[in-house]
Design a protein around this motif. Structure first.
Motif, short mmCIF file in Angstrom:
data_model
loop_
_atom_site.label_atom_id
_atom_site.label_comp_id
_atom_site.label_asym_id
_atom_site.label_seq_id
_atom_site.Cartn_x
_atom_site.Cartn_y
_atom_site.Cartn_z
N TYR A 150 0.78 -1.27 0.03
CA TYR A 150 0.14 -0.03 0.03
C TYR A 150 0.91 1.21 0.03
CZ TYR A 150 -3.40 -3.60 1.63
OH TYR A 150 -4.04 -4.62 1.59
N GLU A 151 0.28 2.40 -0.74
CA GLU A 151 1.28 3.64 -0.69
C GLU A 151 0.49 4.89 -0.93
OE1 GLU A 151 4.11 3.73 -4.09
OE2 GLU A 151 4.72 1.75 -3.66
N PRO A 152 -0.32 4.78 0.44
CA PRO A 152 -1.24 6.18 0.65
C PRO A 152 -0.15 7.25 0.88
CG PRO A 152 -0.96 4.93 2.69
CD PRO A 152 -0.31 4.12 1.84
N LEU A 153 -0.70 8.41 0.71
CA LEU A 153 -0.02 9.62 1.12
C LEU A 153 0.07 9.62 2.83
CD1 LEU A 153 1.30 12.27 0.71
CD2 LEU A 153 -1.02 13.32 0.43
N VAL A 154 1.40 9.58 3.08
CA VAL A 154 1.83 9.74 4.56
C VAL A 154 2.72 10.69 4.91
CG1 VAL A 154 2.69 8.13 6.37
CG2 VAL A 154 1.46 7.03 4.68
N ALA A 155 2.21 11.61 5.71
CA ALA A 155 3.14 12.61 6.06
C ALA A 155 3.21 13.21 7.48
CB ALA A 155 2.54 14.07 5.17
N VAL A 156 4.21 13.75 7.55
CA VAL A 156 4.43 14.32 8.91
C VAL A 156 3.86 15.75 9.08
CG1 VAL A 156 6.40 15.30 10.41
CG2 VAL A 156 6.95 13.41 9.21
N ALA A 157 2.78 15.97 10.26
CA ALA A 157 2.00 17.06 10.14
C ALA A 157 1.38 17.17 11.49
CB ALA A 157 1.06 17.28 9.00
N ASP A 158 1.20 18.36 12.08
CA ASP A 158 0.36 18.43 13.42
C ASP A 158 -1.09 18.22 13.14
OD1 ASP A 158 -0.87 19.22 15.69
OD2 ASP A 158 0.44 20.97 15.99
N GLY A 159 -1.72 17.19 13.71
CA GLY A 159 -3.01 16.73 13.57
C GLY A 159 -3.99 17.89 13.76
N VAL A 160 -3.90 18.55 14.78
CA VAL A 160 -4.59 19.98 14.89
C VAL A 160 -4.85 20.52 13.86
CG1 VAL A 160 -4.68 22.04 16.20
CG2 VAL A 160 -4.20 19.87 17.33
N ASN A 161 -4.00 20.73 12.79
CA ASN A 161 -4.09 21.40 11.56
C ASN A 161 -4.59 20.74 10.26
OD1 ASN A 161 -2.86 23.95 13.14
ND2 ASN A 161 -0.99 22.97 12.42
N GLY A 162 -4.78 19.41 10.68
CA GLY A 162 -5.43 18.39 9.50
C GLY A 162 -4.42 18.65 8.38
N TYR A 163 -4.81 18.40 7.21
CA TYR A 163 -3.64 18.45 5.99
C TYR A 163 -4.35 18.89 4.84
CZ TYR A 163 0.57 16.84 3.65
OH TYR A 163 1.63 16.55 3.05
N PRO A 164 -4.57 20.29 4.87
CA PRO A 164 -5.24 21.16 3.88
C PRO A 164 -5.13 20.85 2.53
CG PRO A 164 -4.03 22.61 4.98
CD PRO A 164 -4.00 21.38 5.73
#
Length: 347
Positions: free
Chosen positions: A137-151
């Motif tokens: 599987y190759e979904p988009l996986v990224a480092v980010a602060d969950g409070v901000n979502g991933y716009p």
């Protein structure tokens, strides 16, 4: 494992049954930790059947020694995934990648190109990517602060979180399409909300749920500092009617976590302490509560508990949640009157 989940009614959707059968959990839980009085012990593939039996059981497994990450019990995962009510064409944002197992299940059901998964921990993201690739599987996986979502990858039809929150971040609603669904741990329960206008309304799953808290920068007041202040501070003292044992009642704790967000309890050398990020603290010892800081945290907890008792000890199934720009309202299904307003935390 899947057969047992189906037989028990934990999996009732054939699409999710197929996904759980297809995704090998052992690829995502190559090791886990068990703790006892002598410390923690690692269990990995070298343990053979002991490791494999635990991986393919309906068990919550801690997957890092410092308890940063874990693999949720499959029955609870299934309940949360089914609550998304997916038909197969949705785009989903997952908050809290963890081991990557949940992202793999979503990818199997929807296709990896429909799945975005984020985590604030770069180390967990690297390991999760490797496991996901090994499983195909190759979904988009990224480092980010969950409070901000991933716009940048939105908008989304659904948001699912695998970490505990005290409030619904505004960014999730902004990145959600009209009618979209949010499934997230909130306090000691799991909220299921559907977007309506610029807000959302919903209910709670019947399952008790205790997740690791969402890690978020900037950090609130240093917890170690608060503990020391609560242990040694001088404040106002009085006899207490309720002690921390009320938090051991699952339904009472559910109410308290919703109505008193941010309150945390610890016990140090047999002394019960309560504190919250604004610096308010309380120390319970020898039948007395000593409180200090900008507020009276234990008075607030006591008032909330008395409110739950006077409402007839309502179970979580009777609670509803309404989220808007003004905050969060918790109310009971047999009352049109909002019982408590929870203001969003800042930051």
């Amino acid at each position: 494992m899947v057969g047992e989940l189906v037989a028990s009614g934990n999996i009732s959707d054939s699409g999710w049954e197929a996904a759980f059968r297809a995704v090998p959990r052992h690829l995502f839980v190559s090791r886990f930790y068990r703790g006892d009085a002598n410390g923690s012990a690692v269990i990995d593939s070298g343990a053979g059947n002991e490791w494999l039996a635990a991986v393919y059981s309906d068990t919550h497994l801690v997957t890092t020694e410092d308890v940063r990450s874990s693999s949720t019990a499959p029955s609870l995962m299934a309940s949360m995934l089914q609550a998304l009510e997916l038909t197969g064409n949705e785009r989903v944002l997952e908050i809290g990648t963890g081991t990557g197992y949940n992202a793999a299940l979503l990818s199997e059901r929807l296709g990896a190109d429909q799945v975005v998964s984020i985590d604030i921990d770069p180390g967990l993201i690297v390991e999760a990517r490797e496991r996901l690739e090994a499983a195909g599987y190759e979904p988009l996986v990224a480092v980010a602060d969950g409070v901000n979502g991933y716009p940048v990858a939105g908008p989304y039809d659904a948001v699912i979180a695998t970490c505990r929150l005290d409030y619904i971040p505004a960014a999730w609603l902004q990145q959600l399409r009209p009618g979209g669904v949010i499934v997230t741990p909130l306090g000691a329960g799991v909220a299921v909300l559907r977007k309506t206008g610029d807000g959302a309304e919903g209910e709670f799953l019947p399952n008790p749920a205790y997740f690791m808290p969402l890690r978020h920068q900037p950090e609130p007041t240093d917890i170690a500092e608060l503990i020391q202040v609560a242990l040694n501070g001088t404040g106002i003292s009085r006899p207490h009617r309720f002690d921390t044992s009320m938090y051991r009642d699952d339904e009472a704790r559910f109410w308290l976590d919703l109505t008193q967000p941010g309150v945390r309890l610890v016990t140090v050398d047999g002394v019960a302490l309560a504190f919250r990020p604004d610096g308010s603290w309380a120390r319970l010892v020898d039948g007395l509560v000593v409180q200090g800081g900008p507020g009276f945290v234990w008075d607030d907890v006591k008032a909330a508990h008395e409110g739950w008792l006077s409402a007839g000890r309502p179970s979580r199934e009777r609670h509803r949640l309404r989220v808007s720009s003004a905050g969060q309202d918790v109310y009971l299904v047999d009352s049109s009157e909002s019982r408590h307003r929870l203001e969003p935390l800042q930051g």
